[in-house]
Motif scaffolding. Sequence first.
Motif, PDB file in Angstrom:
ATOM      1  N   LYS A  73      -0.111 -32.052 -16.678  1.00 15.87           N
ATOM      2  CA  LYS A  73      -1.391 -31.681 -16.078  1.00 15.87           C
ATOM      3  C   LYS A  73      -1.423 -30.178 -15.842  1.00 15.87           C
ATOM      4  N   ASP A  74      -2.632 -29.634 -15.927  1.00 15.33           N
ATOM      5  CA  ASP A  74      -2.818 -28.212 -15.681  1.00 15.33           C
ATOM      6  C   ASP A  74      -3.817 -28.039 -14.556  1.00 15.33           C
ATOM      7  N   ILE A  75      -4.240 -26.802 -14.314  1.00 16.10           N
ATOM      8  CA  ILE A  75      -5.115 -26.531 -13.175  1.00 16.10           C
ATOM      9  C   ILE A  75      -6.457 -27.239 -13.298  1.00 16.10           C
ATOM     10  N   VAL A  76      -6.927 -27.434 -14.536  1.00 14.90           N
ATOM     11  CA  VAL A  76      -8.220 -28.103 -14.733  1.00 14.90           C
ATOM     12  C   VAL A  76      -8.153 -29.552 -14.266  1.00 14.90           C
ATOM     13  N   SER A  77      -7.124 -30.286 -14.711  1.00 11.96           N
ATOM     14  CA  SER A  77      -6.984 -31.680 -14.287  1.00 11.96           C
ATOM     15  C   SER A  77      -6.644 -31.767 -12.799  1.00 11.96           C
ATOM     16  N   TRP A  78      -5.877 -30.772 -12.295  1.00  4.23           N
ATOM     17  CA  TRP A  78      -5.539 -30.772 -10.873  1.00  4.23           C
ATOM     18  C   TRP A  78      -6.786 -30.626 -10.015  1.00  4.23           C
ATOM     19  N   VAL A  79      -7.688 -29.713 -10.391  1.00  4.23           N
ATOM     20  CA  VAL A  79      -8.930 -29.539  -9.634  1.00  4.23           C
ATOM     21  C   VAL A  79      -9.716 -30.845  -9.600  1.00  4.23           C
ATOM     22  N   HIS A  80      -9.796 -31.521 -10.730  1.00  2.73           N
ATOM     23  CA  HIS A  80     -10.515 -32.790 -10.802  1.00  2.73           C
ATOM     24  C   HIS A  80      -9.889 -33.820  -9.877  1.00  2.73           C
ATOM     25  N   ASP A  81      -8.574 -33.964  -9.955  1.00  2.00           N
ATOM     26  CA  ASP A  81      -7.883 -34.969  -9.142  1.00  2.00           C
ATOM     27  C   ASP A  81      -8.027 -34.679  -7.651  1.00  2.00           C
ATOM     28  N   GLU A  82      -7.888 -33.399  -7.274  1.00  2.00           N
ATOM     29  CA  GLU A  82      -7.981 -33.028  -5.870  1.00  2.00           C
ATOM     30  C   GLU A  82      -9.384 -33.277  -5.321  1.00  2.00           C
ATOM     31  N   MET A  83     -10.384 -33.005  -6.142  1.00  2.00           N
ATOM     32  CA  MET A  83     -11.754 -33.244  -5.695  1.00  2.00           C
ATOM     33  C   MET A  83     -12.002 -34.729  -5.468  1.00  2.00           C
ATOM     34  N   LYS A  84     -11.418 -35.554  -6.328  1.00  2.00           N
ATOM     35  CA  LYS A  84     -11.584 -37.007  -6.178  1.00  2.00           C
ATOM     36  C   LYS A  84     -10.928 -37.502  -4.904  1.00  2.00           C
ATOM     37  N   SER A  85      -9.720 -36.975  -4.626  1.00  2.00           N
ATOM     38  CA  SER A  85      -8.974 -37.491  -3.482  1.00  2.00           C
ATOM     39  C   SER A  85      -9.428 -36.889  -2.158  1.00  2.00           C
ATOM     40  N   LYS A  86      -9.777 -35.589  -2.160  1.00  2.00           N
ATOM     41  CA  LYS A  86     -10.132 -34.922  -0.915  1.00  2.00           C
ATOM     42  C   LYS A  86     -11.635 -34.924  -0.644  1.00  2.00           C
ATOM     43  N   GLY A  87     -12.418 -35.176  -1.692  1.00  2.00           N
ATOM     44  CA  GLY A  87     -13.856 -35.257  -1.515  1.00  2.00           C
ATOM     45  C   GLY A  87     -14.538 -33.943  -1.200  1.00  2.00           C
ATOM     46  N   THR A  88     -13.904 -32.821  -1.513  1.00  2.00           N
ATOM     47  CA  THR A  88     -14.526 -31.528  -1.229  1.00  2.00           C
ATOM     48  C   THR A  88     -13.988 -30.476  -2.181  1.00  2.00           C
ATOM     49  N   VAL A  89     -14.841 -29.506  -2.480  1.00  2.00           N
ATOM     50  CA  VAL A  89     -14.411 -28.364  -3.273  1.00  2.00           C
ATOM     51  C   VAL A  89     -13.798 -27.300  -2.371  1.00  2.00           C
ATOM     52  N   ILE A  90     -14.337 -27.177  -1.182  1.00  2.00           N
ATOM     53  CA  ILE A  90     -13.889 -26.120  -0.278  1.00  2.00           C
ATOM     54  C   ILE A  90     -12.396 -26.247   0.012  1.00  2.00           C
ATOM     55  N   GLY A  91     -11.878 -27.467   0.051  1.00  2.00           N
ATOM     56  CA  GLY A  91     -10.470 -27.677   0.334  1.00  2.00           C
ATOM     57  C   GLY A  91      -9.540 -27.112  -0.720  1.00  2.00           C
ATOM     58  N   LEU A  92     -10.070 -26.738  -1.898  1.00  2.00           N
ATOM     59  CA  LEU A  92      -9.241 -26.200  -2.980  1.00  2.00           C
ATOM     60  C   LEU A  92      -9.180 -24.680  -2.959  1.00  2.00           C
ATOM     61  N   VAL A  93      -9.945 -24.053  -2.079  1.00  2.00           N
ATOM     62  CA  VAL A  93     -10.021 -22.593  -2.051  1.00  2.00           C
ATOM     63  C   VAL A  93      -8.726 -22.013  -1.484  1.00  2.00           C
ATOM     64  N   ASP A  94      -8.274 -20.924  -2.068  1.00  2.00           N
ATOM     65  CA  ASP A  94      -7.048 -20.240  -1.669  1.00  2.00           C
ATOM     66  C   ASP A  94      -7.062 -19.925  -0.168  1.00  2.00           C
ATOM     67  N   SER A  95      -5.930 -20.202   0.496  1.00  2.00           N
ATOM     68  CA  SER A  95      -5.844 -19.960   1.937  1.00  2.00           C
ATOM     69  C   SER A  95      -5.952 -18.478   2.286  1.00  2.00           C
ATOM     70  N   TYR A  96      -5.708 -17.583   1.309  1.00  2.00           N
ATOM     71  CA  TYR A  96      -5.845 -16.153   1.556  1.00  2.00           C
ATOM     72  C   TYR A  96      -7.300 -15.735   1.711  1.00  2.00           C
ATOM     73  N   ILE A  97      -8.221 -16.595   1.278  1.00  2.00           N
ATOM     74  CA  ILE A  97      -9.649 -16.278   1.381  1.00  2.00           C
ATOM     75  C   ILE A  97     -10.138 -16.695   2.762  1.00  2.00           C
ATOM     76  N   SER A  98     -10.871 -15.822   3.414  1.00  2.00           N
ATOM     77  CA  SER A  98     -11.319 -16.080   4.788  1.00  2.00           C
ATOM     78  C   SER A  98     -12.235 -17.292   4.848  1.00  2.00           C
ATOM     79  N   ASP A  99     -12.265 -17.937   6.008  1.00  2.00           N
ATOM     80  CA  ASP A  99     -13.054 -19.156   6.184  1.00  2.00           C
ATOM     81  C   ASP A  99     -14.535 -18.912   5.918  1.00  2.00           C
ATOM     82  N   GLU A 100     -15.033 -17.736   6.330  1.00  2.00           N
ATOM     83  CA  GLU A 100     -16.463 -17.469   6.158  1.00  2.00           C
ATOM     84  C   GLU A 100     -16.837 -17.266   4.685  1.00  2.00           C
ATOM     85  N   SER A 101     -15.832 -17.040   3.822  1.00  3.38           N
ATOM     86  CA  SER A 101     -16.113 -16.834   2.395  1.00  3.38           C
ATOM     87  C   SER A 101     -15.781 -18.051   1.543  1.00  3.38           C
ATOM     88  N   LYS A 102     -15.218 -19.078   2.148  1.00  6.20           N
ATOM     89  CA  LYS A 102     -14.759 -20.232   1.362  1.00  6.20           C
ATOM     90  C   LYS A 102     -15.906 -20.940   0.648  1.00  6.20           C
TER      91      LYS A 102
END
Length: 978
Positions: A896-925
Motif C-alpha cells: 500500500k502507498d499513501i493513496v490507498s492509506w488516505v482511502h483506508d484512513e478516511m473509511k475508518s476515521k470518517g474524516t479528512v481533517i484527521g489526516l492533516v499533518d500535526s505540524y499544521i495549526s488547528d485553524e488551518s487544518k
Amino acid sequence: MSPEPNSGHFLILTIIFLTIINPSYSLTNTREILNKFKTNLANSNTQVFTTWNANNPICNFTGIVCNEESFVKEIALSEQKLEGTLDFESICDIESLEKISLGANSLHGTISSHLSKCSNLTHLDLGMNLFEGEFVEISSLRKLEFLNLNMSGFSGRFPWKSLEKLTNLTYLSLGDNLFEKTSFPLEILNLYKLEILYLTNSSIEGTIPNEIKNLVSLQRLELSDNFLMGEIPDGITKLASLQILELYDNRISGVFPLGFGQLVMLKYLDVSNNSLEGDVHELRTLTNLESLQLFENKFSGDIPVEFGEFKFLKEFSIYKNKFTGELPAKIGSWADFEFIDVSENMLTGLIPPDMCKNGKFLTFLMLQNNFTGGLPQTYANCSSLKRLRISKNSLSGRVPDGIWSLPDLEMIDLAMNQFEGQVGHNIGEAKFLAQLFISNNRFSGELPEEISKVSSLVEIELMYNQFSGEIPVKIGDLKKLTSFHIEGNFFSSNIPESIGSCVSLSDINLAGNMFTGNIPASFGSLRVLNSLNMSNNKLSGVIPDSLSSLKLSLIDLSNNMLIGRVPESLLAEADDGSFSGNPGLCADGSRGTRRCSPVSRGSGSGLGVAKYCFIAGALVLVLSVSCFFLIRMRYKDRENLINRNFSWHMKQFHIITFSEGEIVQALKQENLIGKGGSGNVYKVELGCGKKLAVKHMLKPTIDSASDQKSYPSSATILPKRKSRCPEYDAEVATLSSIRHVNVVKLYCSITSEDSNLLVYEYMPNGSLWDRLHTYQKIEMDWNVRYEIAVGAAKGLEYLHHGCERPVIHRDVKSSNILLDEEMKPKIADFGLAKIVQTNKVMDSTHLIAGTYGYIAPEYGYTQKVTEKSDIYSFGVVLMELVTGKKPVQPEFGENKDIVSWVHDEMKSKGTVIGLVDSYISDESKEDAAKVLTIAIRCTMRFPAQRPSMRMVVHLLEQVEPHSPFDIVIDNDIQIVKD
C-alpha cells in the motif's frame, strides 16, 4: 364559395412545408445552439471542433449524429478532453435530441433545471466529470432509458423521488458522488426494466430491502463502498439473471442466504471487507464464476472441492478469514487463471500444482497458512508470474531453479519456511525483480554474483539463513537498492567498498556474520542512509570519519574489534550499547565505551592503548602517503579535465555574465552538493557573489575496441565514437525554450568530448522532499505549503498547456520540486521529460519512467505515460504536503502507498481533517483538508477521471486559505476501489 384562407395559417403551413423539403431551414437555430455550446468549452481540446464551422453541414460536425431527416439526434463527445460548463437552457431547445454523451471529460459548474426540458432524451451520460452542487429534478424525462452520473462531482441531496417515474430506465449509475447519506432509495424498486444498477459509494446506509427481488431483469447490482448493514436479503436469490454482484466495503453480516446457489448466471461475486460468517458451501453450484472475492470476512470451514471444477475461474481471493482444510487440487487449472490470494487463513496440505497451466498466472499469494511440502516444479516455467508470496508456512525442499529467473517476477517472498539449497545463478535474468525476501529459511552457499545484474532490486532480505562467503563485489551496481538485510548468516571476508555506490540505500544490516577488515569509508557517501547495523562481526580499524556526515536514526557497531575515537556526530543518535564490546574504542560520553582520556604510563591498560595507538599511527602514516599520491592524482585528473577539454562549447539560453572557465574551475569535491542517477550536482559561487547549480553528466561512450558502453575516467583518453546522452538531450530540449517562474531556469549548456554541464539557477532551500521528510525538515505552516502547491501546479500547467509543444515531465515528485530563498517552488529535473510531437497529439512512451510511490496505476498494465500520469504524481505530492507522510511508508501496510492509506484512513476515521499533518495549526487544518480532496481527484485510478492541470490550478485557487469556498471534507469523499 369556400372561405378565403387565413394568412397566419398559410404562414405556418409554409414553414412546415419548407422544413420538410429543406431541413437546413429548421437547423439554423441548431447551429447557433451548437456554436454557443462550443463557446462554453473554449479551453478544450480544439481538435474536436475543427469541423464545427460555417462551411460544414451540422451533421458532419465531429460528435454530432443526425437522424434520417438530418435533425440532430445525438451529441456524442465522451472522452474528448472537454473543459467548461454546460448550458442546458439552449441544448434542450434541440427538440430532436435523444442522446447526450459527455462522459469522461473535465466539465464543471452546476447543472441547471433547464435539463428537464430535454423531454425526448433516452440517453444521458455525464459521468466522470467535475460538476459541483446538487443534481436537478428530472422526473419529466419519461423516455430516459440510460442515466450515467457516476463520479461526476455532484453532492448534497439527490432527487431520488424523481426516479420513480422513469420506468423505462434499463441503466442507472449514480455511484462515486458526494451525496448526503440516505437509506436505500425505495423509488428504485419500481424500475422493473433495470438491467444495470450501480450505486457504489453513494452514501447509502441501513439494510438492503427484500423487495430488491422486484428488479427481475437485473444483470448487474453494485452496492459496494456504502454503509449497509444487516444480512444479505433472501430477495437477492430471486434475481435469476444476475451476472455481477458487488457488495464489498460495507458492514454486512450473517451468512449467505439459503438459495443463493440458484444464481447460476453469476460471473463476478465480491462481498469482501464485511462481517459475513459461516461456510461457503452455498456457492458450490456457481460454476460460471470468473471472479470470487470473499476476503476480509469471518468465513470458516473448508473450501468446497467443487471450486476446483470452476472452469471459468480467473480470480480467487479469500485472505483474512478462518478457512481450514486443503485447497482443491484442481483449482485454477481450467481457465486463464490469473490471481489467487488465500493468505492469513488456517489452510493445510499441498500447494495446487496447475494454477499456471494456461500461462496467464500473475499473482500467487498464500502467505501465513500451514501449507506443507515443496513449491511445485510446474511454476518454474510460469513466465507470466509477477508476485510470488508463500511466506510464513511450513514449506520445505529446494526452490525450483526456474523460479529465480522468471522474466516478469517483481517479488519473491519465501520467508519463514524451511526451504534449503542455494539462490540460483540464473537470478540475473529476473530483470524486473524489485523485492527478494527469503529470510528465516535454510538457504546456504554463496550469494551469486549474478544478483548484481538485477538492477531493479529495491529490497533484499536474506537474514537468518546459512549463507557464507563474500558479498559480491559488483553489489554496487544496484542503484535502486534501499534496504539490504543479511544479518544472522556466515558471510565473511571484507565488506566491499562498492556498497557505497548503492546510492539509494537507507537501511543496512550486516549484523551477526563473520566480516573482517575495516568499515568501508564509502558508506559515508550514502546520503539517504538512515539505519546502519554491523554489530557482532570481527571488524577492525577505526570508524571512518566519512560516517560523520551521515544523519542516522540507528547505528550499532557493537561487539567488533574497532579502535580509536567514536566520531562525535555519531554519538547524538546512538544508544548506550551502540559501540560496546569494542575494547579499543573510546568516546566523549559513555555509550557503552570507555571515556577518551590521556594515556597513563606504566599501567597495563596504558600499554594496551599504546599498542592500539602504535597500530593507528602506522595506519595514519600509510594513509598519509596514500592520500598524498591520491590528491596528486586527483589534481592531475582535474587538470586533465580542464586542460584537455580545450574545446568546451557553451550554448546560452539566457543572458549570462560568466564564462565556461569559471564553471569548470569550480567543479571541486568541496562544492559537491548532490548525486543522482544522471550525474553530480555542484554549487558554484561566482566572483560577483551569484550562486549557480551545475549538473555534470558524463556522456555514455562506445569504446571502439569493445563496442561496449562505458563511462570513461576523466584521466583517460580513449578513442571513442560519438554517442548521445538521452537524459541530457531531454533536459536541454525541454528547458532551453521554457520561460516560467515556476520552472527552474537553465542558463546554458557546456559540452565537451566526454562531458555535459548544465548550469541552472541555484535553489538555496533544496527540495520539497528535504523540507518534509529528511533531517533538513522544517515546520512549514499551511500558508507556505499552499503557496508551494499552487506554484508547482502552475509550473506543470505551463508544461501541459502553455508550451508550443506540450511537455510530459514523467517524474513529478517532491524531490523534483525545488525551493528558492523565498520558498517559492520550481519544477526541476527534466531528464525523463517527453515533448509532445508537432502533430499536437498527446503521445505516450513505453520507456520506464517515474519513481516508486508516484507512478500512476495505469503504467502497471499499459506501460504508457501521458499527461494524466503527471497529474497522478502531482496528486501524491499534494498528499505529502497535507499529511506530512512519504509516498511509501511501512505503516501503510503490505503493498500500500499513501493513496490507498488516505482511502483506508478516511473509511475508518470518517474524516479528512484527521489526516492533516500535526505540524499544521488547528485553524488551518480545514483549509489543508480541502486540498486533500483535490489530491484525491488527481489520484483517481482511471486517467479519464483525473482533472487536467489547468483544472487543478483552478481548484487550488478556489481553496485559498480562509476562503469561503464550500467543499465537502468528510468521509463522503472516497477513492475508486483498486
